[in-house]
Scaffold this active site. Structure first.
Site, PDB file in Angstrom:
ATOM      1  N   TYR A 156      -9.572  -4.268   1.198  1.00 40.59           N
ATOM      2  CA  TYR A 156      -7.836  -3.086   0.740  1.00 40.59           C
ATOM      3  C   TYR A 156      -7.854  -2.675   1.618  1.00 40.59           C
ATOM      4  O   TYR A 156      -6.834  -2.790   2.663  1.00 40.59           O
ATOM      5  CB  TYR A 156      -8.622  -2.281  -0.262  1.00 40.59           C
ATOM      6  CG  TYR A 156      -7.308  -2.287  -1.241  1.00 40.59           C
ATOM      7  CD1 TYR A 156      -6.525  -2.723  -1.766  1.00 40.59           C
ATOM      8  CD2 TYR A 156      -6.816  -0.519  -0.558  1.00 40.59           C
ATOM      9  CE1 TYR A 156      -5.449  -2.417  -2.034  1.00 40.59           C
ATOM     10  CE2 TYR A 156      -6.272  -0.617  -1.388  1.00 40.59           C
ATOM     11  CZ  TYR A 156      -5.274  -1.250  -2.195  1.00 40.59           C
ATOM     12  OH  TYR A 156      -4.334  -0.081  -3.122  1.00 40.59           O
ATOM     13  N   SER A 174      -2.419  -6.872  -2.971  1.00 50.34           N
ATOM     14  CA  SER A 174      -0.986  -5.539  -3.300  1.00 50.34           C
ATOM     15  C   SER A 174      -1.892  -4.948  -1.568  1.00 50.34           C
ATOM     16  O   SER A 174      -1.185  -5.472  -0.560  1.00 50.34           O
ATOM     17  CB  SER A 174      -1.705  -4.506  -3.860  1.00 50.34           C
ATOM     18  OG  SER A 174      -0.380  -3.234  -4.028  1.00 50.34           O
ATOM     19  N   ASP A 213       6.454  -8.409 -11.955  1.00 47.35           N
ATOM     20  CA  ASP A 213       5.739  -7.143 -11.045  1.00 47.35           C
ATOM     21  C   ASP A 213       7.056  -6.375 -10.446  1.00 47.35           C
ATOM     22  O   ASP A 213       7.192  -5.847  -9.410  1.00 47.35           O
ATOM     23  CB  ASP A 213       4.752  -7.839  -9.414  1.00 47.35           C
ATOM     24  CG  ASP A 213       4.270  -6.979  -8.728  1.00 47.35           C
ATOM     25  OD1 ASP A 213       4.542  -5.288  -8.977  1.00 47.35           O
ATOM     26  OD2 ASP A 213       2.914  -7.182  -8.231  1.00 47.35           O
ATOM     27  N   HIS A 219       2.552  -6.662 -11.457  1.00 42.76           N
ATOM     28  CA  HIS A 219       0.982  -6.213 -10.627  1.00 42.76           C
ATOM     29  C   HIS A 219      -0.570  -6.883 -11.261  1.00 42.76           C
ATOM     30  O   HIS A 219      -1.554  -7.091 -10.127  1.00 42.76           O
ATOM     31  CB  HIS A 219       1.422  -5.227 -10.178  1.00 42.76           C
ATOM     32  CG  HIS A 219       0.893  -4.628  -8.982  1.00 42.76           C
ATOM     33  ND1 HIS A 219       1.171  -5.320  -7.713  1.00 42.76           N
ATOM     34  CD2 HIS A 219      -0.002  -3.682  -7.881  1.00 42.76           C
ATOM     35  CE1 HIS A 219       0.628  -4.756  -6.733  1.00 42.76           C
ATOM     36  NE2 HIS A 219      -0.051  -4.368  -6.890  1.00 42.76           N
TER      37      HIS A 219
END
Length: 696
Positions: A467, A547, A630, A665
């Protein structure tokens, strides 16, 4: 590796002539027309891409057995941490609340019970609100007397919420109905007559999932009145990017307003005296100098967690009348994650090399004890009221399903409360934490989980997940999908990249704006370490993230296409020159920088996945996932990236996009959709890596 792409014919995606000038540099944007998700042309394109993708996936024999195995493992009872609400002076009014999923329910169900031994009652079952499970409970707040629940609903994964009020005794909804809430909770006043919340102005109907969100306002809603009569508590028309989170103190006497600006962790703290009618909002912290989190108050003192001159966090007191400050719990070697107040003591959660530590201090800041956790993993919970002598916490690790414990604050003892039964043996797997060296010499930790006795011969299919942003820490957690991957002989690796919060705000800032390349370097170095240490090879290494993690995957596969055998970017931020144009994208500028800034533009352009695809390059096998609803990272990011990737890619590896419908999302996504998406991702890797898994 065999020819995996020979039968694929990608849809023809036409190129427009849009060009934009950035500080004297002209940048073509040929797929800008895909930003209009409502156009018939875009919808036709979506159908064509999905047709190619699902035809490819449906042709993989192991796809169906994978779905069956995921479904079987997923089918176990899942409980949330229970919490208590009701009049603190009258125990007979206090109730417990918790969420439970029987196993395969699309949404978890909210239960209420009078005591822990009582028979639970269903308070709200979101599964009854839609046929396909796409309406989710997205927020809730119980009134102090335990009689009312304000709750938010989200449809198809959107960030937009509608809030209602339910009477807990009758399970009946009142007439109250609030709309256009986003990034908001609810906080009740102690007279139980209403609550504070934040909302935006009503957007245009046809562009509500794309338009930028500005000018959030803080309101008070009184029960039984229409939203049009709600009282405006605070707004700042001179600061369109400011947002407001309002919370009532435990004693009910103050409203604490945290003022946020995008995803910058630094915030302001304002307050309002609720004991004085029509009192003014007072600005206590007036500069965006640091992050402040309100804990509680004692007399004229507010207790706050902050990273001011303490990047790993500390606890301070501020006298709100004199603005005098005092330090209560100083900065530690470990990173402070959060604080609650129980049994008139501070319960402090720390991270030590991405593992949880819980320490208890008295109100003077003196150390009392460390909570003995079941192992090296992640723990959370420890919520409740200041006078509570009991609380609950959840513990998990890579091979331990989330288990709930009851904790006695007076004796320091933990007792097992809920332990799920999952169809696997944790003794078959092992986790180790290693430290590797990134390109600039920084030591980065990484968790690696695999079957016990794994042979390090470079042949193991491996997923490297990351991430690296927004101060978010990746700590040990249990995942059914990960167990399925491990059962098939796969390795799962999670590095704690810069940009996260594992080592405090300095670690976070080292992966932001002009330093963002550090995050990609850390991820690439993790891949190289796994290969050098014979865990896997480039041909058997997949990178995955969602993301901001999707951006990570997109940037790394364009910078080092030779290093990876497969890429799974999910709902990623792929266009770093236009991310700030949609919904809440402007709020990410404190993290990424802005293309409007001439100093930051070349850095953004230099790693933007969309703008760094090179024609004639053989890219890794890629399965992009996104969703049509999203409104956090609009699907245009993925639409434009796959179009450019399919045009540039030269090689045998498939490059596909899977576009989910009636989903967003990720939050609130139905269990059925989650399982299908996971099965497709694993099936894709099995085919690309030519695996022959023996599924149980």
């Amino acid at each position: 590796m065999s020819d995996l792409n020979q039968s694929l014919t990608y849809p023809q995606t036409h190129q427009g002539d849009d060009v934009e000038n950035y500080h004297g540099t002209e940048i073509a944007d040929p797929y800008r027309w895909l930003e209009d998700s409502n156009s018939q042309e875009t919808q036709t394109w979506v159908e064509a891409q999905n047709q190619v993708t699902f035809a490819y996936l449906q042709d993989i024999p192991v796809r169906s057995p994978l779905k069956q195995r995921l479904t079987k493992l997923w089918d176990f009872e899942k409980y949330s941490i229970p919490f208590k609400q009701g009049n603190q002076q009258d125990e007979s009014t206090q109730r417990y609340f918790y969420f439970k999923n029987d196993g395969l329910q699309n949404q978890s169900v909210l239960y209420v019970l009078d005591n822990l031994e009582a028979e639970p009652d269903i308070l709200l079952d979101p599964n009854t609100l839609s046929e396909d499970g796409t309406v989710a409970l997205s927020g809730m707040a119980i009134s102090e007397d335990g009689n009312f629940m304000a709750y938010g609903l989200s449809s198809s994964g959107s960030d937009w919420q509608e809030w209602k009020v339910r009477e807990i005794n009758t399970k009946a909804d009142l007439q109250d109905h609030l709309k256009w809430l986003k990034f908001s909770g609810a906080s009740w006043t102690h007279d139980h007559k209403g609550f504070f919340y934040s909302r935006y102005d009503e957007p245009q109907a046809d562009t509500q999932f794309e338009d930028a969100n500005y000018y959030q306002k803080l309101f008070y809603h009184r029960l039984g009145t229409p939203q049009s009569e709600d009282q405006l508590i605070y707004e700042r028309p001179d600061h369109k990017e400011w947002g407001f989170n309002g919370g009532v103190t435990e004693d009910g006497k103050f409203l604490i307003i945290s003022v946020w600006q995008g995803t910058d962790p630094r915030n302001l703290i304002f307050y309002q005296d609720l004991t004085q009618p029509n009192s003014s909002v007072i600005e206590l912290i007036q500069e965006f100098e640091a992050e402040y989190s309100f804990i509680d108050r004692e007399g004229d003192w507010f207790w706050l967690q902050t990273d001011l001159n303490a990047p790993r966090g500390k606890v301070i007191g501020i006298n709100f009348k004199t603005e005098e400050r005092t330090e209560i719990i100083p900065e530690a070697v470990e990173t402070l994650q959060g604080i609650s107040l129980l049994n008139h003591q501070f319960v402090v959660s720390y991270l030590k090399d991405a593992r949880t530590q819980i320490k208890i201090f008295d109100l003077e800041g003196m150390f009392v004890r460390e909570v003995e956790l079941p192992g090296i993993g992640s723990a959370g919970g420890f919520d409740g009221k200041r006078s509570d002598t009991e609380t609950f916490y959840a513990y998990t690790s890579f091979t331990t399903p989330t288990t709930i414990y009851r904790y006695n604050m007076a004796t320091g003892s933990s007792t097992l409360y809920r332990q799920p039964q999952v169809d696997f043996d944790p003794r078959d797997y092992e986790t180790r934490q290693v430290f590797y060296t990134s390109q600039d010499g920084t030591q980065v930790p990484m968790f690696i989980t695999h079957k016990t006795g794994l042979v390090l011969d470079g042949s193991n299919p491996t997923i490297l997940y990351g991430y690296g942003g927004f101060g978010i820490s990746l700590t040990p957690s249990f995942s059914i999908s990960r167990i399925v991957w491990l059962e098939m002989g796969g390795v799962y690796a999670i590095p704690n990249l810069r940009g996260g919060g594992e080592y405090g705000e300095d670690w976070h800032q080292a992966g932001t704006k002009l330093n963002k390349q550090n995050v990609f370097d850390d991820f690439i170095a993790a891949a190289e370490w796994l290969i050098a240490n014979q865990y896997t090879s480039s041909q058997k290494l997949a990178i995955s993230g969602g993301s901001n993690g999707g951006l990570l995957v997109g940037a790394c596969m364009t910078q080092r296409p030779d290093l990876f055998g497969a890429a799974l970017p999910a709902v990623g931020v792929m266009d770093m020159l236009r991310f700030h144009k949609f919904t809440i994208g402007w709020a990410w500028c404190p993290e990424y920088g802005s293309p409007e800034n001439p100093e930051e533009f070349p850095v953004l352009h230099g790693y933007s996945p969309l703008h760094n695809l090179k024609p004639g390059t053989a890219y890794p096998a890629t399965l992009i996932t996104t969703a049509d609803h999203d409104d956090r990272v609009v699907p245009a990011h993925s639409f434009k990236f796959i179009s450019a990737l399919q045009a540039a890619h030269q090689g045998n590896h498939p490059v596909l996009i899977r576009i989910e419908t009636k989903a967003g999302h990720g939050a609130g996504k139905p269990t059925a959709k989650i399982i299908e998406e996971l099965a497709d991702g694993f099936a894709f890797l099995i085919k690309v890596f030519e695996m022959n898994p023996d599924l149980p």
